[in-house]
Design an enzyme around this catalytic site. Structure first.
Site, short mmCIF file in Angstrom:
data_model
loop_
_atom_site.label_atom_id
_atom_site.label_comp_id
_atom_site.label_asym_id
_atom_site.label_seq_id
_atom_site.Cartn_x
_atom_site.Cartn_y
_atom_site.Cartn_z
N THR A 1 0.50 -1.15 0.09
CA THR A 1 -0.34 0.28 -0.13
C THR A 1 0.88 1.46 0.51
OG1 THR A 1 -0.38 0.00 2.41
CG2 THR A 1 -1.62 -1.31 1.20
N ALA B 1 2.88 -1.53 4.84
CA ALA B 1 2.52 -0.02 5.00
C ALA B 1 4.00 1.27 5.56
CB ALA B 1 1.83 -0.38 6.47
N VAL C 1 7.87 -1.98 6.75
CA VAL C 1 7.52 -0.34 6.93
C VAL C 1 7.90 -0.37 5.16
CG1 VAL C 1 8.05 1.84 8.06
CG2 VAL C 1 7.54 -0.78 9.74
N LYS C 2 7.00 0.26 5.17
CA LYS C 2 7.55 0.98 3.79
C LYS C 2 8.75 2.60 4.42
CE LYS C 2 5.66 0.34 -0.46
NZ LYS C 2 4.16 0.69 -1.53
N ILE C 3 9.85 2.54 3.71
CA ILE C 3 10.78 3.89 4.05
C ILE C 3 11.08 4.45 3.37
CG2 ILE C 3 12.66 4.44 5.70
CD1 ILE C 3 10.96 3.47 7.19
#
Ligand code: E4P
Length: 216
Positions: free
Chosen positions: A27, A57, A83-85
């Site tokens: 997402t 996310a 976790v998207k960074i």
């Protein structure tokens, strides 16, 4: 190559999951806001409960400390959350801290081989080269996917490559040929991957021929 769904639409995720070929979801803030979903936490938790595989996310804050804190919080939402960074210098610092805490990271908005190498060295579990957005500005997005796959293989880096910003089924074919570990695709593209007009014509013809001889 594995297939992730690139959407925050719960119905599409449920539908895709039924097909038995979707092993994860990505997402981003734009996809979540497109659904008009107010409760980000609840949405991500629901997606994580539908798909057992990795669900990405994204952090929605800026600055190293703020991103670290939000990433730690997101990582508690579900065991399969990633976790998207973003692929920035701040992002790199965040990734290296999170990697030491065994928090899985998908380095997003990756547009160069250098960014991908640094993301992998910092400890990202995944890097996401955005193919369609590079194509949009006249570059060859899939060349980047190929280069990252080759370099990671050469240096035996364990970070997986997610071909992202996929716009059409030919992107999926090219991603598979390039050796991408994963292609994250919109629901529409997933359906297009399976569709072939000759299959439809064949099914109709077989049934028509069968009805001609079968007892009523
Ligand atoms: C991937 O993780 C991103 O969510 C996505 O692929 C971006 O695609 P877009 O360029 O079509 O917005």
């Amino acid at each position: 190559m594995r297939i992730f769904l690139d959407t925050a639409n719960i119905d599409q995720i449920r539908q895709g999951a039924k097909l038995g070929v979707v092993s994860g979801v990505t997402t981003n803030p734009s996809l979540v806001s497109k659904e008009g979903l107010a409760d980000y936490t609840a949405v991500v938790k629901e997606i994580c409960s539908i798909v057992p595989g990795p669900v990405s996310a994204e952090v929605v804050v800026e600055g190293v400390q703020a991103m670290i804190e939000q990433a730690r919080e997101i990582a508690t939402w579900a065991p399969n959350v990633v976790v998207k960074i973003p692929a920035t210098a701040d992002g790199l610092e965040v990734i290296s801290v999170l990697a030491k805490e065994d928090i899985k990271v998908n380095m997003t908005l990756c547009f160069s081989l250098n960014q991908a190498i640094l993301g992998a060295l910092a400890g990202a579990t995944y890097v996401s080269p955005f193919v369609g957005r590079l194509d949009d500005i006249g570059h060859d997005g899939m060349e980047l996917v190929k280069d990252i796959v080759d370099v990671f293989k050469h240096y035996q880096l364990s970070t997986e490559v997610i071909a992202a910003s996929i716009r059409h089924p030919e992107h999926c074919v090219a991603a598979a040929k390039a050796g991408a570990h994963i292609a994250t695709v919109p629901y529409k593209v997933l359906m297009q991957m399976m569709h072939h007009p000759l299959t439809d014509i064949g099914v109709t013809r077989f049934l028509t021929d069968w009805q001609r001889v079968s007892p009523q």
